[in-house]
Design a protein around this motif. Structure first.
Motif, PDB file in Angstrom:
ATOM      1  N   TYR A  19       3.581 -10.464  -6.918  1.00  0.00           N
ATOM      2  CA  TYR A  19       4.600 -10.168  -5.895  1.00  0.00           C
ATOM      3  C   TYR A  19       5.736  -9.329  -6.498  1.00  0.00           C
ATOM      4  CZ  TYR A  19       8.713 -10.853  -2.994  1.00  0.00           C
ATOM      5  OH  TYR A  19       9.854 -10.627  -2.250  1.00  0.00           O
ATOM      6  N   ASP A  20       6.245  -9.769  -7.641  1.00  0.00           N
ATOM      7  CA  ASP A  20       7.347  -9.038  -8.292  1.00  0.00           C
ATOM      8  C   ASP A  20       6.942  -7.601  -8.619  1.00  0.00           C
ATOM      9  OD1 ASP A  20       8.961 -11.267  -8.149  1.00  0.00           O
ATOM     10  OD2 ASP A  20       8.528 -11.939 -10.205  1.00  0.00           O
ATOM     11  N   LEU A  21       5.713  -7.427  -9.085  1.00  0.00           N
ATOM     12  CA  LEU A  21       5.235  -6.087  -9.437  1.00  0.00           C
ATOM     13  C   LEU A  21       5.073  -5.206  -8.194  1.00  0.00           C
ATOM     14  CD1 LEU A  21       2.642  -7.144 -12.147  1.00  0.00           C
ATOM     15  CD2 LEU A  21       4.699  -5.762 -12.560  1.00  0.00           C
ATOM     16  N   PHE A  22       4.563  -5.782  -7.121  1.00  0.00           N
ATOM     17  CA  PHE A  22       4.442  -5.009  -5.871  1.00  0.00           C
ATOM     18  C   PHE A  22       5.823  -4.547  -5.401  1.00  0.00           C
ATOM     19  CE2 PHE A  22       0.333  -7.451  -4.947  1.00  0.00           C
ATOM     20  CZ  PHE A  22      -0.466  -6.370  -5.289  1.00  0.00           C
ATOM     21  N   CYS A  23       6.803  -5.432  -5.502  1.00  0.00           N
ATOM     22  CA  CYS A  23       8.174  -5.056  -5.117  1.00  0.00           C
ATOM     23  C   CYS A  23       8.717  -3.971  -6.035  1.00  0.00           C
ATOM     24  CB  CYS A  23       9.092  -6.281  -5.155  1.00  0.00           C
ATOM     25  SG  CYS A  23       8.779  -7.494  -3.852  1.00  0.00           S
ATOM     26  N   GLU A  24       8.471  -4.113  -7.327  1.00  0.00           N
ATOM     27  CA  GLU A  24       8.937  -3.114  -8.296  1.00  0.00           C
ATOM     28  C   GLU A  24       8.334  -1.745  -7.993  1.00  0.00           C
ATOM     29  OE1 GLU A  24      11.355  -2.054 -11.434  1.00  0.00           O
ATOM     30  OE2 GLU A  24      11.098  -4.124 -10.750  1.00  0.00           O
ATOM     31  N   ALA A  25       7.069  -1.757  -7.559  1.00  0.00           N
ATOM     32  CA  ALA A  25       6.371  -0.505  -7.245  1.00  0.00           C
ATOM     33  C   ALA A  25       6.637  -0.027  -5.816  1.00  0.00           C
ATOM     34  CB  ALA A  25       4.871  -0.687  -7.454  1.00  0.00           C
ATOM     35  N   LYS A  26       7.404  -0.843  -5.068  1.00  0.00           N
ATOM     36  CA  LYS A  26       7.695  -0.538  -3.656  1.00  0.00           C
ATOM     37  C   LYS A  26       6.415  -0.449  -2.815  1.00  0.00           C
ATOM     38  CE  LYS A  26      12.194   1.659  -4.326  1.00  0.00           C
ATOM     39  NZ  LYS A  26      12.419   1.062  -5.645  1.00  0.00           N
ATOM     40  N   LEU A  27       5.432  -1.266  -3.181  1.00  0.00           N
ATOM     41  CA  LEU A  27       4.215  -1.409  -2.386  1.00  0.00           C
ATOM     42  C   LEU A  27       4.446  -2.591  -1.441  1.00  0.00           C
ATOM     43  CD1 LEU A  27       1.616  -0.870  -5.267  1.00  0.00           C
ATOM     44  CD2 LEU A  27       2.196   0.741  -3.442  1.00  0.00           C
ATOM     45  N   TRP A  28       5.235  -2.328  -0.399  1.00  0.00           N
ATOM     46  CA  TRP A  28       5.779  -3.411   0.415  1.00  0.00           C
ATOM     47  C   TRP A  28       4.721  -4.197   1.183  1.00  0.00           C
ATOM     48  CZ3 TRP A  28      10.025  -4.444  -1.673  1.00  0.00           C
ATOM     49  CH2 TRP A  28      10.896  -3.452  -2.115  1.00  0.00           C
ATOM     50  N   VAL A  66      11.203  -8.876   1.355  1.00  0.00           N
ATOM     51  CA  VAL A  66      10.414  -7.681   1.668  1.00  0.00           C
ATOM     52  C   VAL A  66      10.958  -7.025   2.939  1.00  0.00           C
ATOM     53  CG1 VAL A  66       8.153  -6.811   2.384  1.00  0.00           C
ATOM     54  CG2 VAL A  66       8.317  -8.485   0.525  1.00  0.00           C
ATOM     55  N   ARG A  67      11.235  -7.844   3.934  1.00  0.00           N
ATOM     56  CA  ARG A  67      11.733  -7.320   5.221  1.00  0.00           C
ATOM     57  C   ARG A  67      13.026  -6.532   5.031  1.00  0.00           C
ATOM     58  NH1 ARG A  67      14.639  -7.136   9.467  1.00  0.00           N
ATOM     59  NH2 ARG A  67      13.758  -7.291  11.605  1.00  0.00           N
ATOM     60  N   SER A  68      13.918  -7.052   4.211  1.00  0.00           N
ATOM     61  CA  SER A  68      15.228  -6.407   4.031  1.00  0.00           C
ATOM     62  C   SER A  68      15.167  -5.201   3.090  1.00  0.00           C
ATOM     63  CB  SER A  68      16.248  -7.420   3.495  1.00  0.00           C
ATOM     64  OG  SER A  68      15.873  -7.863   2.193  1.00  0.00           O
ATOM     65  N   SER A  69      14.098  -5.114   2.314  1.00  0.00           N
ATOM     66  CA  SER A  69      14.010  -4.050   1.304  1.00  0.00           C
ATOM     67  C   SER A  69      13.139  -2.873   1.707  1.00  0.00           C
ATOM     68  CB  SER A  69      13.477  -4.629  -0.013  1.00  0.00           C
ATOM     69  OG  SER A  69      14.266  -5.694  -0.473  1.00  0.00           O
ATOM     70  N   CYS A  70      12.173  -3.102   2.601  1.00  0.00           N
ATOM     71  CA  CYS A  70      11.110  -2.113   2.809  1.00  0.00           C
ATOM     72  C   CYS A  70      11.541  -0.874   3.591  1.00  0.00           C
ATOM     73  CB  CYS A  70       9.915  -2.759   3.507  1.00  0.00           C
ATOM     74  SG  CYS A  70      10.268  -3.255   5.220  1.00  0.00           S
ATOM     75  N   ASN A  71      12.489  -1.008   4.525  1.00  0.00           N
ATOM     76  CA  ASN A  71      12.940   0.121   5.347  1.00  0.00           C
ATOM     77  C   ASN A  71      11.773   0.772   6.091  1.00  0.00           C
ATOM     78  OD1 ASN A  71      14.905   1.817   6.405  1.00  0.00           O
ATOM     79  ND2 ASN A  71      14.593   3.380   4.814  1.00  0.00           N
TER      80      ASN A  71
END
Length: 250
Positions: free
Chosen positions: A199-208, A227-232
């Motif tokens: 999960y952390d790696l997906f967020c780091e890679a912006k693979l929402w 994820v909801r607040s970060s993905c845009n």
């Protein structure tokens, strides 16, 4: 008298004084200090370290100091051999540590591609001789391959028969920080076994989308909301809302 002798350029009288007093540790340390003086040339440096080793061998409790001195002397000799072997000071720069030496050899493989196999073989020989722990060596290789842009070599390392003692998270982080393609990043994230780390790696890679899927598997509302607040991205925001609604009814 000792303080006066320590200021003299010739170290022989200080050595005689310390050895007569049976102070092997201090005598060896003084000789080693002379070796590492910035004005000491390489041949003299090796001579002083050889003498420091001999002095340490005279003491009863100086085995550790002698071992460290001998290993550093061996490293200096091996560095000289490597510089001559590849005809450049970029390999094993003078005064470099063991880790810096290993990194310099890996980096040189980007310049001297014809010799890359031999260079990387020398890395393994050096690591074995100086007993670099496996985890440390793998971290060094991953970082050096990534920093030097040797992505095929990083892939080869990850796909080797030996299971990475550091896991695949450092591989994934290296490709993310190196701005590699999503498929290249996924090559490593998919091999990370801990869901929270994935999960952390997906967020780091912006693979929402993948991050949201992982958060759903964990049934972690905090991660879903993150994820909801970060993905845009409206589509992923809607998926996150749906997921939160489903979890709230359980």
């Amino acid at each position: 008298l000792r303080r006066y002798l320590e200021t003299m350029p010739d170290i022989k009288n200080l050595m005689n004084l310390l050895l007569r007093a049976q102070k092997s540790v201090e005598a060896g340390a003084a000789m080693s200090k002379k070796a590492f003086d910035s004005n000491t040339e390489m041949p003299e440096k090796m001579k002083y370290l050889g003498e420091a080793s001999r002095i340490y061998s005279l003491g009863k409790d100086t085995g550790f100091q002698k071992q460290c001195t001998d290993e550093h002397l061996d490293l200096l000799k091996d560095q000289e051999v490597l510089r001559k072997k590849y005809g450049t000071d970029e390999v094993a720069p003078r005064g470099s540590s063991l880790t810096t030496t290993v990194v310099s050899i890996i980096w040189h493989a980007t310049v001297n591609k014809r010799e890359s196999h031999r260079l990387l073989s020398d890395v393994d020989k050096l690591a074995k001789k100086f007993r670099i722990p496996d985890k440390r060596l793998w971290h060094i290789k991953v970082r050096a391959f990534a920093d030097s842009g040797q992505w095929p070599q990083l892939r080869k390392l990850g796909d080797s028969k030996t299971k990475p003692p550091i896991g695949f998270k450092p591989f994934a982080m290296a490709t993310i920080q190196g701005k590699q393609s999503d498929p290249e990043i996924m090559r490593y994230i998919d091999r990370v076994t801990v869901s929270e780390e994935r999960y952390d790696l997906f967020c780091e890679a912006k693979l929402w989308k993948r991050a949201l899927d992982e958060a759903g598997k964990l049934r972690d509302t905090r991660r879903i909301a993150n994820v909801r607040s970060s993905c845009n991205a409206a589509e992923i925001e809607q998926l996150a809302d749906d997921m939160l609604n489903r979890l709230s009814t359980l």
